[in-house]
Motif scaffolding. Sequence first.
Motif, mmCIF file in Angstrom:
data_model
loop_
_atom_site.group_PDB
_atom_site.id
_atom_site.type_symbol
_atom_site.label_atom_id
_atom_site.label_comp_id
_atom_site.label_asym_id
_atom_site.label_seq_id
_atom_site.Cartn_x
_atom_site.Cartn_y
_atom_site.Cartn_z
ATOM 1 N N SER A 81 0.868 -1.174 0.000
ATOM 2 C CA SER A 81 0.000 0.000 0.000
ATOM 3 C C SER A 81 0.901 1.218 0.000
ATOM 4 N N LEU A 82 0.756 2.053 -1.019
ATOM 5 C CA LEU A 82 1.594 3.237 -1.149
ATOM 6 C C LEU A 82 0.704 4.472 -1.035
ATOM 7 N N ASN A 83 0.834 5.183 0.062
ATOM 8 C CA ASN A 83 0.014 6.368 0.356
ATOM 9 C C ASN A 83 0.836 7.370 1.139
ATOM 10 N N ARG A 84 0.260 8.531 1.336
ATOM 11 C CA ARG A 84 0.804 9.443 2.341
ATOM 12 C C ARG A 84 0.251 8.992 3.682
ATOM 13 N N PHE A 85 0.971 9.229 4.753
ATOM 14 C CA PHE A 85 0.500 8.867 6.088
ATOM 15 C C PHE A 85 -0.415 9.974 6.606
ATOM 16 N N GLU A 86 -1.627 9.998 6.052
ATOM 17 C CA GLU A 86 -2.650 10.968 6.428
ATOM 18 C C GLU A 86 -3.939 10.223 6.735
ATOM 19 N N ARG A 87 -4.670 10.707 7.713
ATOM 20 C CA ARG A 87 -5.904 10.031 8.133
ATOM 21 C C ARG A 87 -6.920 9.917 7.005
ATOM 22 N N LYS A 88 -6.971 10.901 6.123
ATOM 23 C CA LYS A 88 -7.958 10.851 5.036
ATOM 24 C C LYS A 88 -7.713 9.682 4.085
ATOM 25 N N LYS A 89 -6.532 9.074 4.140
ATOM 26 C CA LYS A 89 -6.236 7.905 3.308
ATOM 27 C C LYS A 89 -6.865 6.632 3.872
ATOM 28 N N TYR A 140 5.955 10.662 4.227
ATOM 29 C CA TYR A 140 5.966 10.871 5.674
ATOM 30 C C TYR A 140 6.934 12.004 5.969
ATOM 31 N N ASP A 141 6.445 12.980 6.704
ATOM 32 C CA ASP A 141 7.282 14.099 7.126
ATOM 33 C C ASP A 141 7.289 14.127 8.642
ATOM 34 N N PRO A 142 8.427 13.872 9.278
ATOM 35 C CA PRO A 142 8.477 13.829 10.744
ATOM 36 C C PRO A 142 8.140 15.179 11.393
ATOM 37 N N ARG A 143 8.133 16.261 10.608
ATOM 38 C CA ARG A 143 7.751 17.575 11.140
ATOM 39 C C ARG A 143 6.242 17.791 11.086
ATOM 40 N N ASN A 144 5.535 16.903 10.366
ATOM 41 C CA ASN A 144 4.087 17.014 10.229
ATOM 42 C C ASN A 144 3.431 16.209 11.351
ATOM 43 N N THR A 145 2.722 16.893 12.225
ATOM 44 C CA THR A 145 2.112 16.257 13.395
ATOM 45 C C THR A 145 1.163 15.136 12.992
ATOM 46 N N GLU A 146 0.353 15.369 11.973
ATOM 47 C CA GLU A 146 -0.592 14.334 11.548
ATOM 48 C C GLU A 146 0.138 13.079 11.075
ATOM 49 N N ASN A 147 1.213 13.246 10.295
ATOM 50 C CA ASN A 147 1.983 12.083 9.823
ATOM 51 C C ASN A 147 2.502 11.261 10.991
ATOM 52 N N VAL A 148 3.088 11.931 11.977
ATOM 53 C CA VAL A 148 3.677 11.252 13.141
ATOM 54 C C VAL A 148 2.590 10.539 13.942
#
Length: 174
Positions: A81-89, A140-148
């Motif tokens: 599964s290739l996605n951004r680590f975002e809840r909307k996914k 994934y961006d470790p500076r992005n709170t949602e991603n973490v």
Amino acid sequence: ADGICVNSKFTQGEVLQAFPKLATHVNVNLTNSSNDDDHESNTAAGLRVLYPAIDLSNFIPPDDDQKTTAVLHERNAPIVSLNRFERKKNIEVLLHAYAILQRQRSKSNDNDNDNTDNKEHDIAASSFASLPPLIIAGGYDPRNTENVEYLLELKHLAQTLQIITQIHFRPSIS
């Protein structure tokens, strides 16, 4: 600019949500019409949807029989599964589905000793005899709170569903 193009109706909605004044400066049809023939209503100096072109002549038609055979025999091929680590996914849906398959595999293996005459059971047992690993990878961006937070939530869910040993999280692949 004479016009602005986006690559999907979803992105069009996101752009209009992020830049609401844009809707008043361009002629945009905000109805949810499923008829793409009426694209003239959101042209002029509007926000147009321009779908990416795909050269279908380079594609080989799928061989469904070959795919089925490969899936049943290539037990080590992972599910990716290739996605951004975002809840909307909504990646947790994949984890729940994988857990269901894992439980079915376990039931099939448990029933192997009890019931060897059931053809339907034999098909299920062979289909789930060796569930491939699941790789969840993506932006994934470790500076992005949602991603973490979302990655931690997914790991916790995998632990709760008792599938953590079969799941491989690969944030920030490139």
